[in-house]
Motif scaffolding. Sequence first.
Motif, PDB file in Angstrom:
ATOM      1  N   VAL A 210      20.580  36.590  26.984  1.00 57.56           N
ATOM      2  CA  VAL A 210      19.710  35.922  27.947  1.00 57.56           C
ATOM      3  C   VAL A 210      18.420  35.488  27.276  1.00 57.56           C
ATOM      4  N   TYR A 211      17.957  36.291  26.317  1.00 65.41           N
ATOM      5  CA  TYR A 211      16.698  35.971  25.635  1.00 65.41           C
ATOM      6  C   TYR A 211      16.822  34.710  24.792  1.00 65.41           C
ATOM      7  N   VAL A 212      17.983  34.523  24.166  1.00 64.96           N
ATOM      8  CA  VAL A 212      18.215  33.301  23.394  1.00 64.96           C
ATOM      9  C   VAL A 212      18.252  32.103  24.341  1.00 64.96           C
ATOM     10  N   ALA A 213      18.885  32.289  25.504  1.00 64.96           N
ATOM     11  CA  ALA A 213      18.935  31.216  26.506  1.00 64.96           C
ATOM     12  C   ALA A 213      17.528  30.834  26.953  1.00 64.96           C
ATOM     13  N   ILE A 214      16.688  31.839  27.208  1.00 63.83           N
ATOM     14  CA  ILE A 214      15.311  31.571  27.641  1.00 63.83           C
ATOM     15  C   ILE A 214      14.548  30.817  26.554  1.00 63.83           C
ATOM     16  N   VAL A 215      14.741  31.213  25.297  1.00 68.87           N
ATOM     17  CA  VAL A 215      14.063  30.532  24.189  1.00 68.87           C
ATOM     18  C   VAL A 215      14.455  29.059  24.152  1.00 68.87           C
ATOM     19  N   CYS A 216      15.764  28.775  24.271  1.00 70.84           N
ATOM     20  CA  CYS A 216      16.228  27.376  24.239  1.00 70.84           C
ATOM     21  C   CYS A 216      15.696  26.596  25.438  1.00 70.84           C
ATOM     22  N   GLY A 217      15.646  27.255  26.605  1.00 67.87           N
ATOM     23  CA  GLY A 217      15.110  26.588  27.784  1.00 67.87           C
ATOM     24  C   GLY A 217      13.637  26.279  27.648  1.00 67.87           C
ATOM     25  N   LEU A 218      12.887  27.216  27.073  1.00 69.04           N
ATOM     26  CA  LEU A 218      11.445  26.995  26.893  1.00 69.04           C
ATOM     27  C   LEU A 218      11.172  25.957  25.810  1.00 69.04           C
ATOM     28  N   ILE A 219      12.043  25.881  24.802  1.00 70.00           N
ATOM     29  CA  ILE A 219      11.928  24.808  23.806  1.00 70.00           C
ATOM     30  C   ILE A 219      12.104  23.465  24.495  1.00 70.00           C
ATOM     31  N   THR A 220      13.084  23.405  25.395  1.00 66.25           N
ATOM     32  CA  THR A 220      13.321  22.173  26.166  1.00 66.25           C
ATOM     33  C   THR A 220      12.088  21.812  26.989  1.00 66.25           C
ATOM     34  N   LEU A 221      11.552  22.798  27.704  1.00 66.14           N
ATOM     35  CA  LEU A 221      10.363  22.567  28.535  1.00 66.14           C
ATOM     36  C   LEU A 221       9.184  22.136  27.676  1.00 66.14           C
ATOM     37  N   GLY A 222       8.970  22.818  26.544  1.00 60.34           N
ATOM     38  CA  GLY A 222       7.854  22.486  25.661  1.00 60.34           C
ATOM     39  C   GLY A 222       7.954  21.075  25.120  1.00 60.34           C
ATOM     40  N   ALA A 223       9.163  20.695  24.680  1.00 60.63           N
ATOM     41  CA  ALA A 223       9.352  19.338  24.144  1.00 60.63           C
ATOM     42  C   ALA A 223       9.130  18.298  25.230  1.00 60.63           C
ATOM     43  N   THR A 224       9.582  18.597  26.441  1.00 64.28           N
ATOM     44  CA  THR A 224       9.387  17.672  27.571  1.00 64.28           C
ATOM     45  C   THR A 224       7.904  17.482  27.862  1.00 64.28           C
ATOM     46  N   MET A 225       7.167  18.577  27.901  1.00 64.77           N
ATOM     47  CA  MET A 225       5.728  18.500  28.193  1.00 64.77           C
ATOM     48  C   MET A 225       4.971  17.760  27.095  1.00 64.77           C
ATOM     49  N   LEU A 226       5.276  18.076  25.842  1.00 72.04           N
ATOM     50  CA  LEU A 226       4.572  17.446  24.730  1.00 72.04           C
ATOM     51  C   LEU A 226       4.836  15.944  24.684  1.00 72.04           C
ATOM     52  N   ALA A 227       6.103  15.562  24.936  1.00 71.64           N
ATOM     53  CA  ALA A 227       6.441  14.136  24.928  1.00 71.64           C
ATOM     54  C   ALA A 227       5.723  13.406  26.061  1.00 71.64           C
ATOM     55  N   SER A 228       5.636  14.057  27.225  1.00 71.97           N
ATOM     56  CA  SER A 228       5.005  13.421  28.380  1.00 71.97           C
ATOM     57  C   SER A 228       3.491  13.296  28.211  1.00 71.97           C
ATOM     58  N   VAL A 229       2.865  14.321  27.617  1.00 71.57           N
ATOM     59  CA  VAL A 229       1.402  14.336  27.507  1.00 71.57           C
ATOM     60  C   VAL A 229       0.904  13.617  26.265  1.00 71.57           C
ATOM     61  N   TYR A 230       1.566  13.857  25.133  1.00 67.26           N
ATOM     62  CA  TYR A 230       1.070  13.311  23.860  1.00 67.26           C
ATOM     63  C   TYR A 230       1.929  12.183  23.288  1.00 67.26           C
ATOM     64  N   GLY A 231       3.049  11.884  23.925  1.00 72.09           N
ATOM     65  CA  GLY A 231       3.923  10.840  23.412  1.00 72.09           C
ATOM     66  C   GLY A 231       3.280   9.472  23.479  1.00 72.09           C
ATOM     67  N   LYS A 232       3.707   8.601  22.610  1.00 70.87           N
ATOM     68  CA  LYS A 232       3.202   7.232  22.571  1.00 70.87           C
ATOM     69  C   LYS A 232       4.263   6.261  23.064  1.00 70.87           C
ATOM     70  N   LYS A 233       3.825   5.282  23.823  1.00 70.87           N
ATOM     71  CA  LYS A 233       4.672   4.195  24.296  1.00 70.87           C
ATOM     72  C   LYS A 233       5.961   4.713  24.935  1.00 70.87           C
ATOM     73  N   THR A 234       7.122   4.336  24.370  1.00 76.64           N
ATOM     74  CA  THR A 234       8.404   4.681  24.976  1.00 76.64           C
ATOM     75  C   THR A 234       8.627   6.181  25.037  1.00 76.64           C
ATOM     76  N   MET A 235       8.178   6.920  23.994  1.00 75.78           N
ATOM     77  CA  MET A 235       8.392   8.367  23.963  1.00 75.78           C
ATOM     78  C   MET A 235       7.777   9.039  25.187  1.00 75.78           C
ATOM     79  N   LYS A 236       6.648   8.528  25.644  1.00 75.99           N
ATOM     80  CA  LYS A 236       5.964   9.098  26.805  1.00 75.99           C
ATOM     81  C   LYS A 236       6.778   8.891  28.080  1.00 75.99           C
ATOM     82  N   LEU A 237       7.631   7.875  28.057  1.00 73.95           N
ATOM     83  CA  LEU A 237       8.413   7.528  29.240  1.00 73.95           C
ATOM     84  C   LEU A 237       9.789   8.180  29.259  1.00 73.95           C
ATOM     85  N   ILE A 238      10.184   8.849  28.179  1.00 74.46           N
ATOM     86  CA  ILE A 238      11.510   9.489  28.142  1.00 74.46           C
ATOM     87  C   ILE A 238      11.387  10.972  27.771  1.00 74.46           C
ATOM     88  N   PRO A 239      10.506  11.708  28.417  1.00 73.35           N
ATOM     89  CA  PRO A 239      10.314  13.118  28.038  1.00 73.35           C
ATOM     90  C   PRO A 239      11.554  13.977  28.280  1.00 73.35           C
TER      91      PRO A 239
END
Length: 502
Positions: A210-239
Amino acid sequence: MKLTYNVNDKPKFGQLIVFAIQQLLAIMAATLVVPVIVGHNMSTAAALFGAGVGTLVYLLFTGFKSPVFLGSMAAAFGGGVSMALGYLGLLIGAVCAGLVYVLIAAIVKFAGVQWINKLMPAVVIGTVVSIIGLSLAGNAIGDLTKTNYTVSDDPSEYTVSQVIEVTPDGKEETIGTNVYDKDGVDVTGNVTATQNEDGTYSVERNTGSVYVAIVCGLITLGATMLASVYGKKTMKLIPFIIGILCGYLAATIFFFIGKATGNDALMIINYAPLQNLVKDGVKLSTFFAIPEFTFVTAFGAFKELSGSYIATVAVAYVPVAFVVFAEHIADHKNISSIIEKDLLVEPGLHRTLLGDGVGSMAGAFFGGCPNTTYGESIGCVAITGNASIYTILGAAIGAIIISFLTPFVAFVNSIPSCVMGGVCMALYGFIAVSGLKMIKNVDLEDNRNLFTVSVILISGIGGLSISFGGVTITTIACALILGIITNLILNCKKGNKKNDEK
């Protein structure tokens, strides 16, 4: 929030394809999980096709002015008789529910929408929208902690019992199995039993940490947030695309490390859907397959149809339509606040209801699942700032095309639940926050408003639902009904005072 693409804005073709795929990924998990839960060999590809067709119908009825995607409706299967006559029962039920929407649309056409605004002001509908997001929180966290990798296990260690459903004509039908371990503990959610031709069972047990699953889920969430907040142009639109790919990659890396070291705890992703593509060799069906459309099977049961059965199905489905109507209002109030245009006025509630009702019928005709507006779709619009109707149109067409492409459907089915859980933490959270934004100007120093919000929040978060026989009034509907009653009671004297002053 400021929209990057408003309703009528048209992205460049290349961007449009990517945006449409992202919208599909946002709604696909919930759309595909409904036929899986229903069982009876209901086709996930057909459900996806039905969602695409239903959305096209909705867009046509709303004059391409409402950027909402329609997906599989889980509430339609709470009546207990939905599969009693197979797929024909689903089609009849979808027509019954759809006709209720048509009837309400006709009433709204002549009576207008002002009564709805008075019945459900911002203090009510905004809080209910928040509850929609909060009520899904358990689903997101449940997925976040789920592993998908399975291993074969000794069936003698388990007891398997069949779940039997009795049809209106008295026939018994197996609709699933429950699995218990040697201590009598129900492990159905973690162990799957499949009956073989000789009557024995093959058992597969979920493994992975379960801990590995949580890590992968939080990686997904982190990448989504970073792309949405700091992404440029198209990247910001496809978090979401970026988040899902990062989470999938992390799960894949853990899988191969676990495979190399013999550590099952690291293996949380199940590649069976992809492996099944070539299990019997590479052939046409590896790349392309026609979905198993509902109507093909349903029409074969017409000879068993009776007036009593139609009445039984209608009794189960008509109340469902009224319950989902509440969520229809909340969803459209929510998307209206995002695009800063009241969709209940233009194109009009009667048009959105017609689109939803007829779209639901169309979806069930092809895919077995009646359709409804999706909070995941609205959450995607809110996070990406992309409300372009062309994106929704592209997603609808894409759903139809992709339903024929077995590799894509297999890939989506192989995405670990924990990865989708990470995405849904953002999606459902934004739905909740959208509701809070709708009540930001409400005076909570006024006890009338304070009690209304309190009643909705507690009944919604507490999970209040009421069942009458086979009909269930969902948590969202209960919260809305209590909120409306509370608001009316506490403001009736205020309204009378105003009338006296006049």
